[in-house]
Design an enzyme around this catalytic site. Structure first.
Site, PDB file in Angstrom:
ATOM      1  N   LYS A 113      16.082  18.659  54.545  1.00 55.45           N
ATOM      2  CA  LYS A 113      15.135  19.547  55.242  1.00 55.45           C
ATOM      3  C   LYS A 113      15.142  20.935  54.618  1.00 55.45           C
ATOM      4  O   LYS A 113      14.099  21.582  54.537  1.00 55.45           O
ATOM      5  CB  LYS A 113      15.481  19.638  56.724  1.00 55.45           C
ATOM      6  CG  LYS A 113      15.166  18.357  57.474  1.00 55.45           C
ATOM      7  CD  LYS A 113      15.251  18.585  58.974  1.00 55.45           C
ATOM      8  CE  LYS A 113      14.987  17.300  59.740  1.00 55.45           C
ATOM      9  NZ  LYS A 113      15.196  17.453  61.181  1.00 55.45           N
ATOM     10  N   LYS A 199      11.973   6.842  54.219  1.00 57.43           N
ATOM     11  CA  LYS A 199      11.856   6.459  55.632  1.00 57.43           C
ATOM     12  C   LYS A 199      10.589   7.044  56.261  1.00 57.43           C
ATOM     13  O   LYS A 199      10.112   8.099  55.827  1.00 57.43           O
ATOM     14  CB  LYS A 199      13.117   6.844  56.402  1.00 57.43           C
ATOM     15  CG  LYS A 199      13.255   8.281  56.681  1.00 57.43           C
ATOM     16  CD  LYS A 199      14.351   8.591  57.694  1.00 57.43           C
ATOM     17  CE  LYS A 199      14.213  10.058  57.989  1.00 57.43           C
ATOM     18  NZ  LYS A 199      15.047  10.709  58.874  1.00 57.43           N
ATOM     19  N   LYS A 202       8.300  11.996  60.823  1.00 55.82           N
ATOM     20  CA  LYS A 202       7.283  12.856  61.450  1.00 55.82           C
ATOM     21  C   LYS A 202       6.877  13.976  60.514  1.00 55.82           C
ATOM     22  O   LYS A 202       5.798  14.533  60.625  1.00 55.82           O
ATOM     23  CB  LYS A 202       7.855  13.510  62.719  1.00 55.82           C
ATOM     24  CG  LYS A 202       8.136  12.570  63.851  1.00 55.82           C
ATOM     25  CD  LYS A 202       8.674  13.368  65.047  1.00 55.82           C
ATOM     26  CE  LYS A 202       9.577  12.526  65.897  1.00 55.82           C
ATOM     27  NZ  LYS A 202      10.799  13.188  66.327  1.00 55.82           N
TER      28      LYS A 202
HETATM   29  P1  TYM Z   1      14.430  12.299  65.600  1.00 51.13           P
HETATM   30  O1  TYM Z   1      13.568  12.984  66.600  1.00 51.13           O
HETATM   31  O2  TYM Z   1      14.220  12.600  64.161  1.00 51.13           O
HETATM   32  O3  TYM Z   1      14.328  10.729  65.767  1.00 51.13           O
HETATM   33  C1  TYM Z   1      14.507  10.116  67.038  1.00 51.13           C
HETATM   34  C2  TYM Z   1      15.152   8.764  66.879  1.00 51.13           C
HETATM   35  O4  TYM Z   1      14.372   7.938  66.019  1.00 51.13           O
HETATM   36  C3  TYM Z   1      15.184   7.432  64.966  1.00 51.13           C
HETATM   37  N1  TYM Z   1      14.356   7.342  63.752  1.00 51.13           N
HETATM   38  C4  TYM Z   1      14.190   6.228  63.041  1.00 51.13           C
HETATM   39  N2  TYM Z   1      14.685   4.985  63.195  1.00 51.13           N
HETATM   40  C5  TYM Z   1      14.293   4.050  62.297  1.00 51.13           C
HETATM   41  N3  TYM Z   1      13.459   4.302  61.257  1.00 51.13           N
HETATM   42  C6  TYM Z   1      12.949   5.534  61.062  1.00 51.13           C
HETATM   43  N4  TYM Z   1      12.114   5.764  60.051  1.00 51.13           N
HETATM   44  C7  TYM Z   1      13.318   6.564  61.979  1.00 51.13           C
HETATM   45  N5  TYM Z   1      12.998   7.884  62.091  1.00 51.13           N
HETATM   46  C8  TYM Z   1      13.642   8.343  63.181  1.00 51.13           C
HETATM   47  C9  TYM Z   1      16.306   8.448  64.808  1.00 51.13           C
HETATM   48  O5  TYM Z   1      17.444   7.870  64.192  1.00 51.13           O
HETATM   49  C10 TYM Z   1      16.562   8.841  66.241  1.00 51.13           C
HETATM   50  O6  TYM Z   1      17.417   7.914  66.881  1.00 51.13           O
HETATM   51  N6  TYM Z   1      18.709  14.778  65.849  1.00 51.13           N
HETATM   52  C11 TYM Z   1      17.903  13.773  66.507  1.00 51.13           C
HETATM   53  C12 TYM Z   1      17.598  14.115  67.948  1.00 51.13           C
HETATM   54  C13 TYM Z   1      18.809  14.408  68.765  1.00 51.13           C
HETATM   55  C14 TYM Z   1      19.745  13.469  69.248  1.00 51.13           C
HETATM   56  C15 TYM Z   1      20.696  14.225  69.967  1.00 51.13           C
HETATM   57  C16 TYM Z   1      19.859  12.077  69.133  1.00 51.13           C
HETATM   58  C17 TYM Z   1      19.189  15.648  69.187  1.00 51.13           C
HETATM   59  N7  TYM Z   1      20.323  15.536  69.906  1.00 51.13           N
HETATM   60  C18 TYM Z   1      21.782  13.602  70.604  1.00 51.13           C
HETATM   61  C19 TYM Z   1      20.956  11.454  69.760  1.00 51.13           C
HETATM   62  C20 TYM Z   1      21.890  12.218  70.468  1.00 51.13           C
HETATM   63  C21 TYM Z   1      16.615  13.647  65.760  1.00 51.13           C
HETATM   64  O7  TYM Z   1      16.167  14.544  65.104  1.00 51.13           O
HETATM   65  O8  TYM Z   1      15.972  12.500  65.977  1.00 51.13           O
END
Ligand code: TYM
Length: 337
Positions: A113, A199, A202
């Protein structure tokens, strides 16, 4: 013994896509009746890269509605907005003071990022995994269901908890529970539609790279029509030279609810001209019930607000208990009686 506790979150940046759904939310929903669940909208994380204040609240609201539309059941689950529980930011500060800087500099997501942000890298972006550790450890969960890309953040969370327990805990009774990541192999890494080696994300500038849960049938048709494939006839899984083929077959498997073995047989002699319409119709059909439920939820005035009010209370109660224990262990002065 009570039920095991599960916690996870998604950032309200842009729309939810199939990676978020298949890698995370669908697994939350499938397992929820066995556990005591807490799922939140990570709005404090959404400001670690430049954001638009005009859309943050609306995106948070949409995400909450999508959680429910995807099948989150309030009988088993509490949903809440991260910034509505101030203990997240407070515990993150405490963790900041016990986390070595070089643990954060190693984080792959930070490096990726930061590259995209150029000159504009905030301390928040570097510190993001510490906030994530606070999000998790405040609730003392047993399991954290996430996609593959969050694995390193979960390891860091465990390291921070272990360090705090070691430095300030009593050897007989630890302060923070060490959680386990729950990463299902299927769907853990959904890839981009325009490049099967990256991957689905967003933050990809190309809308064609992802299918969003709220995409219309026409948008889905267009994206699948234009997605990257290869010139080979006969579709197979697990060929490293054909990443797009593996990814699209995986999407079809998960969205159609079939087994991998059944899809391997069904698609082994197909060409793309036959497969793409099949994947398109399967995707549209899989998303329709989610989209219908989403509309019903956002049309019911006041409903989501009351869900989030209750969520804030329940989550706040647990979070404040943990924060109190941590404050005591670190020797802070009590609140005046
Ligand atoms: P975020 O918002 O990027 O993604 C949310 C969830 O979706 C999963 N994910 C994917 N899984 C499979 N293939 C993909 N291409 C893909 N893109 C995203 C992510 O692994 C995630 O489970 N840091 C986290 C948010 C967060 C969080 C937490 C998660 C903040 N605090 C505490 C768990 C526990 C994030 O940016 O996810």
């Amino acid at each position: 013994m009570g039920r095991q506790r599960v916690l996870s979150g998604v950032q309200p940046t842009g729309s939810l896509h199939l990676g978020n759904y298949l890698g995370a939310i669908r697994n939350w929903v499938e397992g929820q009746s066995q556990y005591d669940n807490y799922f939140f909208m990570a709005d404090l994380h959404a400001i670690t890269i430049p954001h638009d204040p005009k859309t943050l609240a609306a995106n948070t609201y949409t995400l909450a509605a999508l959680y429910l539309a995807c099948g989150i059941d309030l009988n088993f689950t509490t949903i809440f907005v991260q910034s509505h529980v101030p203990a997240h930011a407070e515990l993150a500060w405490i963790f900041n003071c016990i986390t070595p800087l070089n643990w954060l500099e190693r984080m792959i997501q930070f490096k990726e990022k930061a590259l995209k942000q150029g000159e504009n890298v905030s301390i928040g972006l570097l510190d993001y995994p510490v906030l994530q550790a606070a999000d998790i450890l405040l609730y003392q969960p047993d399991l954290v269901p996430v996609g593959e890309d969050q694995k390193q953040h979960l390891e860091l969370t465990r390291d921070i908890a272990t360090r705090l327990n070691f430095q300030f805990g009593d050897p007989k009774r630890s302060i923070l529970k060490i959680p386990e990541p729950l990463i299902r192999p299927e769907g853990a890494r959904v890839m981009s539609l325009t490049d099967g080696t990256r991957k689905m994300s967003k933050s990809d500038p190309s809308e064609l790279s992802r299918i969003n849960l709220l995409d219309s049938p026409d948008q889905i048709r267009n994206k699948i029509k234009r997605c990257k494939t290869d010139p080979i006839r006969g579709l197979i899984f697990d060929d490293p030279t054909r990443p797009e083929c593996h990814n699209l077959l995986t999407l079809y498997t998960l969205l159609s609810g079939q087994t991998k073995a059944a899809v391997a047989v069904e698609c082994q002699d197909m060409g793309w001209g036959q497969f793409k319409p099949l994947l398109t119709e399967t995707t549209i059909a899989a998303l329709k019930p989610i989209q219908d439920k989403y509309q019903a939820i956002v049309n019911e005035t006041g409903y989501l607000e009351s869900v989030l009010r209750q969520g804030r209370e329940r989550a706040g109660e647990i979070a404040n208990q943990t924060l109190k224990q941590v404050r005591e262990a670190l020797g802070f002065m009590n609140y005046p009686a």
